[in-house]
Scaffold this active site. Sequence first.
Site, PDB file in Angstrom:
ATOM      1  N   ASP A  32     -15.886  21.188 -10.604  1.00 49.89           N
ATOM      2  CA  ASP A  32     -15.205  20.482 -11.688  1.00 49.89           C
ATOM      3  C   ASP A  32     -15.977  20.434 -12.995  1.00 49.89           C
ATOM      4  O   ASP A  32     -15.429  20.028 -14.016  1.00 49.89           O
ATOM      5  CB  ASP A  32     -14.842  19.067 -11.230  1.00 49.89           C
ATOM      6  CG  ASP A  32     -13.626  19.071 -10.315  1.00 49.89           C
ATOM      7  OD1 ASP A  32     -12.883  20.060 -10.339  1.00 49.89           O
ATOM      8  OD2 ASP A  32     -13.429  18.095  -9.575  1.00 49.89           O
TER       9      ASP A  32
ATOM     10  N   TYR B 130      -7.817  14.409  -8.925  1.00 55.45           N
ATOM     11  CA  TYR B 130      -8.809  13.438  -8.452  1.00 55.45           C
ATOM     12  C   TYR B 130      -9.408  12.601  -9.571  1.00 55.45           C
ATOM     13  O   TYR B 130      -9.634  13.090 -10.683  1.00 55.45           O
ATOM     14  CB  TYR B 130      -9.939  14.143  -7.702  1.00 55.45           C
ATOM     15  CG  TYR B 130      -9.758  14.134  -6.205  1.00 55.45           C
ATOM     16  CD1 TYR B 130      -9.770  12.938  -5.493  1.00 55.45           C
ATOM     17  CD2 TYR B 130      -9.554  15.318  -5.499  1.00 55.45           C
ATOM     18  CE1 TYR B 130      -9.590  12.920  -4.122  1.00 55.45           C
ATOM     19  CE2 TYR B 130      -9.375  15.314  -4.121  1.00 55.45           C
ATOM     20  CZ  TYR B 130      -9.398  14.100  -3.444  1.00 55.45           C
ATOM     21  OH  TYR B 130      -9.221  14.081  -2.087  1.00 55.45           O
TER      22      TYR B 130
END
Length: 813
Positions: free
Chosen positions: A410, A492
């Site tokens: 990420d 998320y």
Amino acid sequence: MAEVSQPLLDKEQHPTYPVARSNRTHRATWHSAILAGVIGALLSTSIHWYASSSKVAQRVQKDSIGFCPSPDALPAKAPRSNIWKNLDLQEAVHIRRWLMDPERGLNLTKADDANDSDTFIHIVEAYKPSKDLALKYLADPELTVPRYAHAVIHNGTSESITDHLIGPLPLSINTTLRPLHEIYHNHPIPLNARSTFNWAALADMTRLLFGPFEEIHRDLFNGTVEDGTLDVAGTAPMSYDGEWRRSWVQLRRAGPGAWLKGLDFYCYVDMTGTDPSQYKLLSIVHNRKVYNSTESLFTAWKAGELVRPPPAEMSNWATRLPTGKARDLDDRAGPRTVQFDGGRYRVDRKEGWISWMGWEFFTSFERDMGLHLWNINFRGERIIYELSPQEAMAQYSGYDPHQASCVWLDRAFGMGGNVREVILGYDCPADATLLDATIHEKGSSTRRNAICIFERESGRPLSRHTGFTKGEMGAVKGYELVVRSISTVGNYDYLFDYTFQLDGTIEIRLSASGYLQGGVWHEEQSNYGHKIRETAMGSLHDHVINYKVDFDVGGEVRNSFMKVGLEVEERDEDWFEDDWGKAAVQQRLVREMIEEEAMLDYAQNMEGAYVVTNEESLNRWGHPRGYALHPGPLCRLTNLKSKRTERNVEWAKHHLAVSRRKDEEPSSSSMWNINLPGKPAVDFGKLFDGESIDQEDLVVWINLGTHHIPRSEDSPNTLTNVATSYILLTPWNYNDADVSLESRNSVILNKDGNWVVQEGVKQPEHCVPRDTPPLTYGGIEGWDEDGSKRDEGGLQYRQMLGEFDRSTQYSYR
């Protein structure tokens, strides 16, 4: 006559009265009724007077008591300037203008107008000074530290990405520009490794890709990408070594919680290069059958060989709207803390400096991983030079091409860039202090109220004992200071917490929430997760999050690394001459100094510890002063053999690692590692080349994470109380004794006939809490590369937020 009690008031303030029953005669009852009426009238008047006077008394009391002191952080001036903070808006504007000057010869296009084939500035940020120079400055604040920046430039002509060093700043005739190669193992970075998109080109590609299947999609799924009822999501890594760029693209239903609504339709798409007209469809998978052409798929459809799923569920099951029956008393607001004595920590907002109970440190904020902490001191001594997140990965498993091929890193998407304003009162206490955060990616943007700081009571004493000898009995309150930011990367949400405690312990915690990356449920998927809806499942995956901790134990850069193990021994002792036999079986400590850089794992059953020591600094008892690593739930990558994680996540294959610190090795990953598993820009394994770590400047690389086995309760969102991981950095013979006894928020109890209570600080008995202002939410302010304010309704502003043009119906992450 029945006793009349003071009326009780329920939540709605309705008085309740006792009901009296009598066995008297009718006449007596009649007389009683008259008497009761008179008394009732008097009582009613009395109650009205009591209630009115009570309210007046409350107002008078409220005015006389006064409001509680402000819980806000006390303003402070940092002891020195923050040499690690990011560029401000004007600095970034000036640097971009300087880079775009024809004299630089870079032939740059404005980022908002650039195609992938153009050359443009992706990011400008401050570049950290060398540690040697920083330490000299910390020792002598009068010293001037040259300020530098770096700029990431995408070159569409050469199809490469180059990081450039710019400085010294401010800009002058002495400012130079050069490629910043020394912090990367492979450079220049191939453009195919990028995770950024030209959304307009992507919209065209999506229409070209899925347009021919509109009739099939409407028949099978009762919707299309074109009409906005369906959208698509890609996967990573998109390349192995940068030679090509491909992704599995899955169809899913649009709307809230789309991540949970995958459909059984997968396309393998080639997006190599910079010309969208050359992007092409390689294959299609449906019902686990591969179709290598559009024609073969249409033939199967016409033959009735494609599978139509059950009709889409029309409920709001994937939203966060309240469901079910309200719980008892849940219509009342829950508890919140009140600071009777006002704030107990100090903040210099300009310099990003925080101080609390002997702790003090600086902060910085970056696009890639967000909040970093610097020069962490406790009781006047530096313990850690740098504490910063490095990477957050998630590797999936499944029975379909999307889940089975997916590994997210990420950092690529900017965990700092994806930080948003906290929801005050929910993400953080209502009385938290809030700080803004600014990054400079394709322009500049400031996240209002992005970082929260608050002191809390842990809910348990930090230490306590019950005893009867004088001075034995007492407790220290378990106060803590928390610094938190929250990053939402696609599905998320990651909560980054740094918690400082009174004894010198720091807890690093990562908690996750948000939506699962869902797969399409059928029985063959049971080895990879659980069914959470009629056609939806949560897919098995590992989360591993890496942190850099640059220890300076004892305020010195010369540190060592010790492994402390436990082993069982059997000893015969002369004094054991009884029924037990002579042998004593017990455990003992085994200390081993790690001599060279190493990637390590914790012992089975956590039998021992790892400790960073300063062998040249001893406590009063002759022990080397140190800081120990005490992990919570252990996690490292489970799958060690995947080609998709061949070299780009070496840090995730062990619990921790220790290396010799170097300025040219600032990180364990990069924003391009996600798409370069075979040839990463930062190859963490190359940091370990056998160098000595005996009394050297050390970095410990630690992992948090969880093996996420999704369950029904992860729907619609994962829960932070379960999806959490932490590590404690705690003193190990660092002090001569427990320094938390310095806290005056403590109590001693002695038995001298009656119990005698001695509190170091007595809480004010009462004050009126200040009103909590109505919850509002702002978000982000954005500026173009030239510093002009972005229109919040404009396309560039939405792209800056990641709220891309919905006509693309395309999502990465």
